[in-house]
Motif scaffolding. Structure first.
Motif: not given
Ligand code: ATP
Length: 148
Positions: A23-43
């Motif tokens: 019943g809850q909306a969720e979105i996917a994030l990715v982590s970079v910089k050794g897992g320290k920075a969470w971002c939207l996926p892109k390229g």
């Protein structure tokens, strides 16, 4: 400070992929910089690709998830410095809202350290960059409006 030898432009594309879970909306994030920075996926948009094709491909590669595009959320832009080349880069990124179809975040590629689902609230608290935050807020407003 050393003067950059050149200014270059890059164009990327990415997505806010969402699903309903308990019943809850969720979105996917990715982590970079050794897992320290969470971002939207892109390229980067490859030659011969539309920005929409890139968004679907990059979301699939970086998060392991397949999605259908619902619509465009907007563009963000930022400058960064490429030290090895002494070049300053202006990057523009287009983001699309995508509905989750299939796939598992365990299947993210090695370009990122991890991929995970988050509630909108947790994603907004965790994401590192202001531009990503504004795009996630737009995605939330879109989904809430659609449900009203
Ligand atoms: P792409 O994912 O588009 O192929 P990349 O992984 O080569 O790109 P970026 O993610 O653009 O490169 O990162 C380059 C620099 O810009 C890094 O120092 C990163 O911290 C910074 N950066 C990344 N995203 C943002 C953002 N939304 N706002 C500001 N700076 C960012």
């Amino acid at each position: 400070m050393i003067k950059p030898a050149a200014l270059i432009k890059q164009t990327s594309s990415g997505g806010v992929i969402f699903r309903q879970s308990s019943g809850q909306a969720e979105i996917a994030l990715v982590s970079v910089k050794g897992g320290k920075a969470w971002c939207l996926p892109k390229g980067l948009v490859d030659s011969g690709e539309t920005p929409e094709m890139t968004a679907v491909r990059e979301v699939r590669e970086e998060t392991g998830l397949n999605g259908n595009i619902i619509g465009k959320l907007g563009d963000i832009a930022y400058w960064y410095y490429i030290r090895d080349e002494n070049v300053k880069c202006r990057k523009t990124v287009s983001f699309y809202l995508m509905e989750y179809v299939s796939g598992d975040t365990a299947d993210h590629d090695s370009e990122v350290d991890s991929a995970e689902w988050f509630s909108f609230e947790d994603a907004l608290a965790r994401v590192r960059y202001r531009g990503d935050k504004s795009i996630i807020s737009k995605a939330l407003a879109w989904i809430q409006e659609d449900r009203a």
